[in-house]
Design an enzyme around this catalytic site. Structure first.
Site, PDB file in Angstrom:
ATOM      1  N   PHE A  95     -33.619 -52.130 -90.177  1.00 56.08           N
ATOM      2  CA  PHE A  95     -33.983 -51.840 -88.799  1.00 56.08           C
ATOM      3  C   PHE A  95     -33.975 -50.331 -88.568  1.00 56.08           C
ATOM      4  O   PHE A  95     -33.021 -49.654 -88.933  1.00 56.08           O
ATOM      5  CB  PHE A  95     -32.971 -52.522 -87.870  1.00 56.08           C
ATOM      6  CG  PHE A  95     -33.249 -52.407 -86.412  1.00 56.08           C
ATOM      7  CD1 PHE A  95     -34.189 -53.218 -85.796  1.00 56.08           C
ATOM      8  CD2 PHE A  95     -32.549 -51.494 -85.633  1.00 56.08           C
ATOM      9  CE1 PHE A  95     -34.438 -53.131 -84.440  1.00 56.08           C
ATOM     10  CE2 PHE A  95     -32.789 -51.394 -84.274  1.00 56.08           C
ATOM     11  CZ  PHE A  95     -33.740 -52.212 -83.672  1.00 56.08           C
ATOM     12  N   ASN A 194     -24.575 -53.416 -82.707  1.00 50.29           N
ATOM     13  CA  ASN A 194     -25.939 -53.583 -82.197  1.00 50.29           C
ATOM     14  C   ASN A 194     -26.515 -54.785 -82.933  1.00 50.29           C
ATOM     15  O   ASN A 194     -27.225 -54.646 -83.923  1.00 50.29           O
ATOM     16  CB  ASN A 194     -26.780 -52.330 -82.450  1.00 50.29           C
ATOM     17  CG  ASN A 194     -28.188 -52.466 -81.898  1.00 50.29           C
ATOM     18  OD1 ASN A 194     -28.478 -53.350 -81.097  1.00 50.29           O
ATOM     19  ND2 ASN A 194     -29.079 -51.593 -82.333  1.00 50.29           N
ATOM     20  N   PRO A 195     -26.199 -56.000 -82.450  1.00 47.86           N
ATOM     21  CA  PRO A 195     -26.585 -57.207 -83.182  1.00 47.86           C
ATOM     22  C   PRO A 195     -28.019 -57.611 -82.889  1.00 47.86           C
ATOM     23  O   PRO A 195     -28.643 -57.101 -81.950  1.00 47.86           O
ATOM     24  CB  PRO A 195     -25.610 -58.249 -82.611  1.00 47.86           C
ATOM     25  CG  PRO A 195     -25.473 -57.820 -81.171  1.00 47.86           C
ATOM     26  CD  PRO A 195     -25.484 -56.307 -81.208  1.00 47.86           C
TER      27      PRO A 195
END
Length: 286
Positions: A95, A194-195
């Site tokens: 990500f 920050n899932p």
């Protein structure tokens, strides 16, 4: 034959704009800076002075513009992403860290600095590229930081970035957050995450996200909160009484996450806004 830097920038920006790329002028300057081995400021200086690009610059720039026009993330093309004071290596399988997450890191840093004792313990769950954990580890060098990641692809990037940052106080842990670090139970000062929080039925609008960010980092079950539920339970075990939890989430999820945390036994659940005024981070105390 060499061309003016301004000509290359204008042509690249026009192609990017036609492809719907946001901020095409900025991306054009950054791509040309990459080709020229300089900074964006270096490109802007040549724009002001009317400088010429070296031979071959146009040929080198063209395929990069084509990739960006296909909405491949700029950071993948450049190979790095800026995050606070760090430059992180990123690419397929990880990500790309976002500017708003810098505030998440700051909240965790502030809590770590306020912790009792000379060496606060911090755990970053779903670390991805390692952006948050490495920010904490380098800005609070007395901290002991553990960063947990489930994706094998992302874990490789996180370890690479730890080595790049020289953050020897950051430990990279491969595995499921629900079972991570049992030896630290009851001893941690701060848990940050920050899932993945996008509901599986919600398709991101931006092609850069939809086509290139890994699904494991995006989607959190039917309502987007499956991973939040797991990390709430795990953080309760990791943190000592009075320990601090902070989670990044979607701008419409604050109330639901506050209710979830309160039902799990957390106290003082509160939602903070990002720099654009959107509800983005929820914190609570053990």
């Amino acid at each position: 034959m060499s061309e003016a830097v301004a000509t290359l920038c204008d042509r690249a920006a026009a192609a990017l704009a036609a492809a719907g790329v946001p901020d095409p002028e900025v991306d054009a300057e950054l791509l040309l800076a990459h080709v020229l081995g300089t900074s964006r400021g270096g490109v802007q200086a040549r724009l002001v002075t009317g400088g010429a690009a070296p031979d071959g610059a146009a040929d080198a720039l063209a395929p990069l513009v084509e990739r960006r026009s296909a909405r491949e993330p700029l950071q993948h093309i450049l190979g790095v992403a800026a995050f606070r004071h760090l430059e992180l290596e990123v690419g397929p399988g990880v990500f790309v860290p976002r500017p708003e997450t810098e505030t998440l890191a700051q909240l965790a840093i502030d809590a770590a600095l306020a912790a009792a004792g000379p060496s606060p313990r911090v755990v970053d769950l779903c670390t991805g590229s390692g952006a948050v954990a490495l920010s904490i580890g380098t800005e609070v060098p007395q901290a002991e930081v553990a960063a947990v990641e489930l994706s094998p692809e992302a874990f490789v990037w996180a370890r690479r970035n730890r080595d790049r940052a020289g953050a020897e106080n950051v430990r990279m842990v491969f595995g499921d957050l629900a079972e991570a670090l049992p030896e630290w139970d009851g001893t941690v000062d701060v848990v940050v995450s920050n899932p993945p929080y996008i509901p599986v039925g919600a398709i991101p609008r931006d092609p850069e996200v939809r086509l290139f960010d890994p699904a494991l980092a995006l989607y959190g079950g039917a309502d987007g909160l499956d991973v939040v539920r797991a990390l709430s339970r795990r953080a309760l075990d990791l943190l000592h009484p009075g320990g601090y939890l902070v989670i990044e989430h979607g701008e419409l999820q604050g109330a639901e996450i506050r209710d979830l945390l309160t039902a799990d036994g957390w106290s003082a659940a509160a939602t903070q806004r990002d720099l654009l005024g959107r509800d983005r981070f929820t914190s609570a105390l053990r």
